[in-house]
Scaffold this active site. Structure first.
Site, mmCIF file in Angstrom:
data_model
loop_
_atom_site.group_PDB
_atom_site.id
_atom_site.type_symbol
_atom_site.label_atom_id
_atom_site.label_comp_id
_atom_site.label_asym_id
_atom_site.label_seq_id
_atom_site.Cartn_x
_atom_site.Cartn_y
_atom_site.Cartn_z
ATOM 1 N N LYS A 73 4.893 -0.317 63.733
ATOM 2 C CA LYS A 73 6.145 0.229 63.188
ATOM 3 C C LYS A 73 6.825 1.176 64.187
ATOM 4 O O LYS A 73 8.014 1.059 64.443
ATOM 5 C CB LYS A 73 5.832 0.957 61.883
ATOM 6 C CG LYS A 73 7.041 1.321 61.070
ATOM 7 C CD LYS A 73 6.694 1.670 59.649
ATOM 8 C CE LYS A 73 5.796 2.787 59.485
ATOM 9 N NZ LYS A 73 4.532 3.042 59.621
ATOM 10 N N THR A 75 6.280 1.292 67.401
ATOM 11 C CA THR A 75 6.637 0.466 68.556
ATOM 12 C C THR A 75 7.982 -0.226 68.324
ATOM 13 O O THR A 75 8.840 -0.268 69.205
ATOM 14 C CB THR A 75 5.527 -0.593 68.790
ATOM 15 O OG1 THR A 75 4.263 0.072 68.772
ATOM 16 C CG2 THR A 75 5.698 -1.311 70.098
ATOM 17 N N ARG A 96 8.027 10.877 63.898
ATOM 18 C CA ARG A 96 7.236 12.056 63.539
ATOM 19 C C ARG A 96 6.263 12.417 64.658
ATOM 20 O O ARG A 96 5.945 11.597 65.498
ATOM 21 C CB ARG A 96 6.443 11.766 62.252
ATOM 22 C CG ARG A 96 7.321 11.651 61.023
ATOM 23 C CD ARG A 96 6.576 11.031 59.867
ATOM 24 N NE ARG A 96 6.060 9.719 60.248
ATOM 25 C CZ ARG A 96 5.005 9.145 59.715
ATOM 26 N NH1 ARG A 96 4.331 9.746 58.760
ATOM 27 N NH2 ARG A 96 4.604 7.961 60.121
ATOM 28 N N LYS A 107 -7.284 6.398 64.364
ATOM 29 C CA LYS A 107 -6.083 5.704 64.788
ATOM 30 C C LYS A 107 -5.797 5.828 66.272
ATOM 31 O O LYS A 107 -5.145 4.985 66.864
ATOM 32 C CB LYS A 107 -4.931 6.314 63.988
ATOM 33 C CG LYS A 107 -3.627 5.577 64.109
ATOM 34 C CD LYS A 107 -2.599 6.185 63.167
ATOM 35 C CE LYS A 107 -1.243 5.598 63.456
ATOM 36 N NZ LYS A 107 -0.177 6.348 62.907
ATOM 37 N N ALA A 275 2.459 9.658 55.075
ATOM 38 C CA ALA A 275 3.188 9.052 53.955
ATOM 39 C C ALA A 275 2.281 8.721 52.781
ATOM 40 O O ALA A 275 2.773 8.412 51.700
ATOM 41 C CB ALA A 275 3.909 7.796 54.422
ATOM 42 N N PHE A 303 3.544 4.367 57.046
ATOM 43 C CA PHE A 303 2.802 3.337 56.310
ATOM 44 C C PHE A 303 3.717 2.240 55.767
ATOM 45 O O PHE A 303 4.771 1.974 56.332
ATOM 46 C CB PHE A 303 1.927 3.970 55.221
ATOM 47 C CG PHE A 303 0.826 4.826 55.767
ATOM 48 C CD1 PHE A 303 -0.003 4.352 56.781
ATOM 49 C CD2 PHE A 303 0.594 6.108 55.293
ATOM 50 C CE1 PHE A 303 -1.032 5.134 57.305
ATOM 51 C CE2 PHE A 303 -0.429 6.897 55.818
ATOM 52 C CZ PHE A 303 -1.233 6.403 56.822
ATOM 53 N N PHE A 383 2.841 -10.949 68.862
ATOM 54 C CA PHE A 383 1.571 -10.831 69.595
ATOM 55 C C PHE A 383 1.379 -12.116 70.398
ATOM 56 O O PHE A 383 1.817 -13.189 69.966
ATOM 57 C CB PHE A 383 0.388 -10.660 68.625
ATOM 58 C CG PHE A 383 0.208 -9.247 68.134
ATOM 59 C CD1 PHE A 383 -0.829 -8.453 68.600
ATOM 60 C CD2 PHE A 383 1.086 -8.709 67.194
ATOM 61 C CE1 PHE A 383 -0.998 -7.142 68.143
ATOM 62 C CE2 PHE A 383 0.924 -7.410 66.741
ATOM 63 C CZ PHE A 383 -0.122 -6.630 67.222
ATOM 64 N N TRP A 411 7.064 -5.134 72.784
ATOM 65 C CA TRP A 411 5.782 -4.642 73.298
ATOM 66 C C TRP A 411 5.594 -5.124 74.745
ATOM 67 O O TRP A 411 5.200 -4.365 75.617
ATOM 68 C CB TRP A 411 4.637 -5.142 72.411
ATOM 69 C CG TRP A 411 3.304 -4.555 72.762
ATOM 70 C CD1 TRP A 411 2.783 -3.370 72.319
ATOM 71 C CD2 TRP A 411 2.328 -5.101 73.653
ATOM 72 N NE1 TRP A 411 1.551 -3.155 72.880
ATOM 73 C CE2 TRP A 411 1.247 -4.190 73.696
ATOM 74 C CE3 TRP A 411 2.265 -6.279 74.423
ATOM 75 C CZ2 TRP A 411 0.113 -4.416 74.481
ATOM 76 C CZ3 TRP A 411 1.135 -6.505 75.198
ATOM 77 C CH2 TRP A 411 0.073 -5.590 75.219
#
Length: 558
Positions: A73, A75, A96, A107, A275, A303, A383, A411
């Site tokens: 998200k 990214t 954030r 994480k 969140a 999230f 991906f 990415w």
């Protein structure tokens, strides 16, 4: 294609001096308070001076429920911000700050990935500009002043059994969830049971993220209810006399932080509520300032959309008078397969049936977001293992839901990989089709608001709450807090309160375990299922892999 790690890519970035980044948004160097060469705070004077500017367009990036496969998200938020700049729009990103808890827990870092990152990555994931330390200090100053007040005679008549203000620290530490303080006899005060939450769950964090300016901040800090008397009368932080000193500790933390993307575009990184146990959005002051300076502001909510986007719309937008012009919903083929029942180890193999099976989760999020009257575009975060057939399956499914899906390769390619998404998002935002409205009215009862979210967003059959909780909600309504929105604390992994229930479950109930009144922030926290406001570290925390290499560089943050 590069196989460099995120941290290696970030380390190789050609960063520009932060004054140059500020200049892109018309912020004069005098109004930037530098923290080193590549990060700065934007002065309150400058923020005050641009309030007359027209607002840019607001784009919200949200996602499906997170899976171990990863969604990307942040990214995508960064990639879209860079993509909008690439097609000639003046865009800024608002995300954030990272909490040290998950950074050393499960994480790792939280600054995007690949060629769609915000830098400096290491500082952002560690102490950054000290905002979280300031929040922790302000919170715990209030805790200390409460116990001190009682020690010196308890003039306010606080009932020690009814102190509701806990303590915080910014680390996952399950041993601190329930503690006894004040042991050791008379010189150490009165012993009582209390506990710690993680800093990102602090009401002070929520207040910092929702306050418009320092005056508003001080008023809200004063409005915090810390305890009750034996007659059940509330005791506020201002009664304890802590609001002034807390504001002083938060004076610098209140100013938004400016950094840059790998493509040297401006990014505001400010505030950091989770969140799942908090309201999960970048600060109001950062978002509203960015809207005065840029034509497009891309911000994320934490999230899945059932948590972050719901709170963004029902809490942040309601409080700050904001309205998103377009919502981007991030999904991955890998996550669709996981929702379709494929194990993480088998995600590399083509499985179009599993993709189709897992799309139900995505479909529900699309439907949910549309209830807010906002146009939704799905971003398929690419991906290398995704096949054309799998990507097409997602696109075809999304078309049946009255939305559209666009493949994004930020990415691997940075802004080049989001040109198509950026172009479409800009078209939608400019068309003015968004008819945003929150999901529920202020005048519904608190319990009705909880039910509205549980049935409309989680698609639950019912909310389970015992008499004690319902009575508590009614008491708050009688005390004048019935108009507040609700902040649902629940697992991020499922629409339900069972983290193992993937897909789009129906026929479930939402059990409410506890409710907490955040009168300063202006919402009621509703704790559902097994969710913890102080997480624990996993069996093998990320901290085990983090260290300095021979060159003195940080390794293991990802």
């Amino acid at each position: 294609m590069s196989h460099k790690s995120d941290i290696e890519i970030a380390r190789d970035a050609s960063k520009r001096p932060i004054q140059e980044i500020g200049a892109k948004l018309g912020i004069d160097a005098d109004h930037l308070l530098p923290y080193g060469h590549d990060k700065a705070k934007v002065s309150q004077d400058f923020i005050n001076s641009v309030q007359g500017n027209t607002d840019g367009k607001l784009i919200l990036v949200t996602a499906i429920n997170p899976t171990p496969a990863g969604e990307g998200k942040t990214t995508t938020t960064v990639g879209l911000g860079d993509g909008l700049n690439r097609i000639g729009k003046r865009a800024a990103v608002c995300i954030r700050e990272a909490s040290l808890g998950p950074c050393f827990g499960m994480k790792g870092g939280a600054a995007g990935g690949g060629y769609a990152q915000v830098v400096p990555m290491e500082e952002m994931n560690l102490h950054f500009t000290g905002d979280f330390h300031a929040i922790t200090s302000a919170h715990n100053l209030l805790s200390a002043m409460i116990d001190n007040h009682i020690y010196w005679g308890n003039e306010l008549g606080i009932d020690e059994r009814r102190i509701v203000w806990r303590r915080v620290m910014d680390m996952n530490d399950r041993a601190l969830r329930d503690v006894v303080v004040g042991l050791g006899g008379v010189p150490n005060g009165f012993s009582r049971q209390t506990g710690f939450d993680i800093t990102v769950a602090s009401e002070v964090m929520a207040i910092l993220c929702l306050a418009r300016d320092l005056g508003d901040l001080e008023k809200r800090l004063g409005d915090i209810i810390v305890a009750y008397t034996r007659e059940r009368e509330p005791i506020y932080a201002r009664d304890i006399g802590a609001d002034g000193a807390m504001t002083v500790l938060l004076k610098d933390a209140m100013q938004p932080n400016l950094v840059q993307t790998l493509e040297n575009n401006p990014a505001f990184v400010h505030g950091g509520p989770f969140a799942n146990i908090a309201h999960g959005c970048n600060s109001v002051i950062a978002t509203t300032t960015a809207l005065k300076l840029a034509d497009y502001v891309v911000t994320e909510a934490g999230f899945g959309a059932d948590l972050g986007a719901e709170k963004f719309m029902n809490i942040k937008c309601r409080k700050a008078g904001l309205a998103p012009d377009c919502v981007v919903l991030v999904a991955t083929v890998r996550a669709m397969k996981m929702n379709g029942g494929v194990a993480k180890a088998d995600l590399g193999a083509e499985n179009v049936d599993a993709v189709n099976e897992g799309c139900a989760n995505l479909g529900r999020h699309i439907g949910n977001l549309k209830q807010f009257g906002v146009p939704v575009v799905v971003a398929i975060n690419h991906f290398v293992t995704d096949t054309d057939a799998e990507v097409q399956a997602v696109k075809d499914y999304v078309a049946t839901q009255g939305s559209e899906a666009i493949l994004c390769q930020h990415w691997a390619k940075g802004s080049e990989g989001t040109e198509e998404l950026a172009t479409r998002v800009a078209e939608i935002a400019e068309s003015g089709v968004s008819q945003f409205a929150p999901l529920y009215r202020d005048d519904l009862s608190l319990f009705e608001k909880i039910e509205r979210i549980a049935t409309a967003i989680y698609r639950a059959d019912e909310v389970l709450a015992d008499k004690k909780i319902r009575d508590q909600l009614r008491q708050w309504e009688e005390a004048g807090f019935g108009h507040l929105p609700v902040c649902m604390a629940k697992t991020q992994y499922s629409f339900s309160t069972d983290p193992n229930l993937r897909g789009a479950p129906t026929g479930h109930s939402v059990p409410v375990r506890e409710v907490r009144l955040s009168a300063g922030a202006g919402f009621v926290v509703v704790i559902c299922g097994e969710i913890m406001t102080m997480p624990g570290l996993p069996r093998k925390p990320a901290a085990l892999e983090i260290g300095l290499n021979d060159m003195g560089q940080i390794e293991g943050l990802f």
